[in-house]
Scaffold this active site. Structure first.
Site, PDB file in Angstrom:
ATOM      1  N   ASP A  67      -4.660 -42.864 -48.903  1.00 24.52           N
ATOM      2  CA  ASP A  67      -3.820 -41.919 -48.164  1.00 24.52           C
ATOM      3  C   ASP A  67      -4.550 -41.284 -46.983  1.00 24.52           C
ATOM      4  O   ASP A  67      -5.769 -41.412 -46.842  1.00 24.52           O
ATOM      5  CB  ASP A  67      -3.288 -40.824 -49.111  1.00 24.52           C
ATOM      6  CG  ASP A  67      -4.300 -40.417 -50.182  1.00 24.52           C
ATOM      7  OD1 ASP A  67      -5.516 -40.504 -49.918  1.00 24.52           O
ATOM      8  OD2 ASP A  67      -3.890 -40.016 -51.273  1.00 24.52           O
ATOM      9  N   ASP A 136      -1.454 -31.613 -60.600  1.00 24.92           N
ATOM     10  CA  ASP A 136      -0.036 -31.778 -60.933  1.00 24.92           C
ATOM     11  C   ASP A 136       0.276 -33.192 -61.426  1.00 24.92           C
ATOM     12  O   ASP A 136       1.437 -33.576 -61.544  1.00 24.92           O
ATOM     13  CB  ASP A 136       0.854 -31.425 -59.720  1.00 24.92           C
ATOM     14  CG  ASP A 136       0.669 -32.385 -58.538  1.00 24.92           C
ATOM     15  OD1 ASP A 136      -0.160 -33.330 -58.630  1.00 24.92           O
ATOM     16  OD2 ASP A 136       1.356 -32.195 -57.507  1.00 24.92           O
ATOM     17  N   HIS A 138      -0.524 -36.075 -59.969  1.00 26.56           N
ATOM     18  CA  HIS A 138      -0.276 -37.123 -58.967  1.00 26.56           C
ATOM     19  C   HIS A 138      -1.411 -38.148 -58.900  1.00 26.56           C
ATOM     20  O   HIS A 138      -2.561 -37.834 -59.195  1.00 26.56           O
ATOM     21  CB  HIS A 138      -0.008 -36.528 -57.569  1.00 26.56           C
ATOM     22  CG  HIS A 138      -1.187 -35.880 -56.896  1.00 26.56           C
ATOM     23  ND1 HIS A 138      -1.074 -34.724 -56.150  1.00 26.56           N
ATOM     24  CD2 HIS A 138      -2.506 -36.212 -56.824  1.00 26.56           C
ATOM     25  CE1 HIS A 138      -2.252 -34.406 -55.650  1.00 26.56           C
ATOM     26  NE2 HIS A 138      -3.138 -35.299 -56.047  1.00 26.56           N
ATOM     27  N   GLU A 143       3.592 -37.184 -55.355  1.00 25.78           N
ATOM     28  CA  GLU A 143       3.826 -35.889 -55.983  1.00 25.78           C
ATOM     29  C   GLU A 143       4.938 -35.991 -57.027  1.00 25.78           C
ATOM     30  O   GLU A 143       5.666 -36.992 -57.055  1.00 25.78           O
ATOM     31  CB  GLU A 143       4.192 -34.868 -54.897  1.00 25.78           C
ATOM     32  CG  GLU A 143       3.095 -34.645 -53.860  1.00 25.78           C
ATOM     33  CD  GLU A 143       1.883 -33.872 -54.396  1.00 25.78           C
ATOM     34  OE1 GLU A 143       1.591 -33.952 -55.603  1.00 25.78           O
ATOM     35  OE2 GLU A 143       1.214 -33.192 -53.591  1.00 25.78           O
TER      36      GLU A 143
END
Ligand code: F6R
Length: 257
Positions: A67, A136, A138, A143
């Protein structure tokens, strides 16, 4: 899934580096998927040492990063391209042309993402994808709610990720709101996945990813579908696993995924 529980972050980094090093020796043209963030830094440091002290060569290796932040030019100190140069690429013998990181300044993002996927296909796919995990749950910047079939695309960062990553930018306001990220579907096509997690702030996400249901709310849980996924954890990240003793015994017996 193969779950390897080690004492601390240092051991996790060394274990991962040795694993990657073996792969590079076996297949000098290996295609590696790489991650940024705090977690893989110790792994990269050990890889650099293996290059400098043991002559491990990356001259024919190709890499694809997961990313990049949108709006940061490659030479911005906070871009993931800069991170990779500082933490790894500038210290090993990999040609710059063999390293790929999405372009956060792409004007036609859709076309850029399509091209990134095409470049992965053109080299025959990713042999090993290195991953971290967000608090979280990911993987890459997929997400909560990301399609488990998603491909490389634009994604908005969740509030928790913005907060977690503010440490790299100084203030929350300076963290870019958007990123280009490989999709969960892209990641699942890698021949092997190697996820590293260290520290107690990953313990809940790790428990949910390994022992919770398959869900787009915890995109790391998609690794349950992967036939060759290895998760390497330190004690703190493994602290909430109900089956930790079982994973330790299975590992001692060398029973894999
Ligand atoms: C980085 C990436 C992210 C990180 C994750 C954990 O390329 O794709 O998924 O792996 O946010 O980050 P750290 O390691 O900083 O806790």
């Amino acid at each position: 899934m193969r779950v390897v529980i080690l004492e601390d972050a240092q051991q996790v980094g060394s274990w991962a580096a040795e694993y990657i090093g073996r792969l590079v020796r076996q297949k000098p043209t290996v295609v590696l998927g790489l991650a940024t963030g705090g977690t893989p830094v110790l792994c990269y440091q050990r890889i650099i040492a293996m290059h400098q002290e043991e002559g491990l060569s990356f001259s024919r290796v190709r890499t694809f990063n997961l990313d990049e932040y949108v709006g940061l030019p490659a030479d911005d100190p906070n871009s993931y391209r800069s991170f990779m140069r500082q933490q790894l690429f500038d210290h090993i013998d990999i040609p710059a042309s063999s390293t790929h990181v999405p372009d956060g300044m792409a004007t036609d993002v859709t076309e850029h993402c399509r091209h990134y996927e095409q470049q992965i296909q053109d080299v025959g796919g990713i042999d090993l994808q290195l991953l971290g995990i967000g608090s979280d749950g990911h993987i890459a910047f997929n997400e909560p709610g990301s399609s488990l079939a998603s491909r490389t695309r634009l994604k908005a960062l969740a509030a928790r990720t913005l907060q977690d990553n503010a440490r790299f930018f100084g203030t929350l306001e300076r963290v870019p709101r958007l990123a280009i990220t490989m999709g969960v579907g892209t990641i699942l096509e890698a021949r092997q996945c190697l996820l590293l997690a260290t520290g107690e702030n990953k313990a809940t996400a790790i428990r949910d990813a390994i022992e919770g249901p398959l869900t787009s709310q915890i995109t790391a849980s998609a690794l349950q579908l992967h036939p060759q996924a290895t998760l390497v954890l330190d004690e703190a990240a493994a602290a909430k696993l109900e089956q930790a003793d079982y994973y330790r015994k299975a590992e001692a017996l060398q029973v894999g995924c």
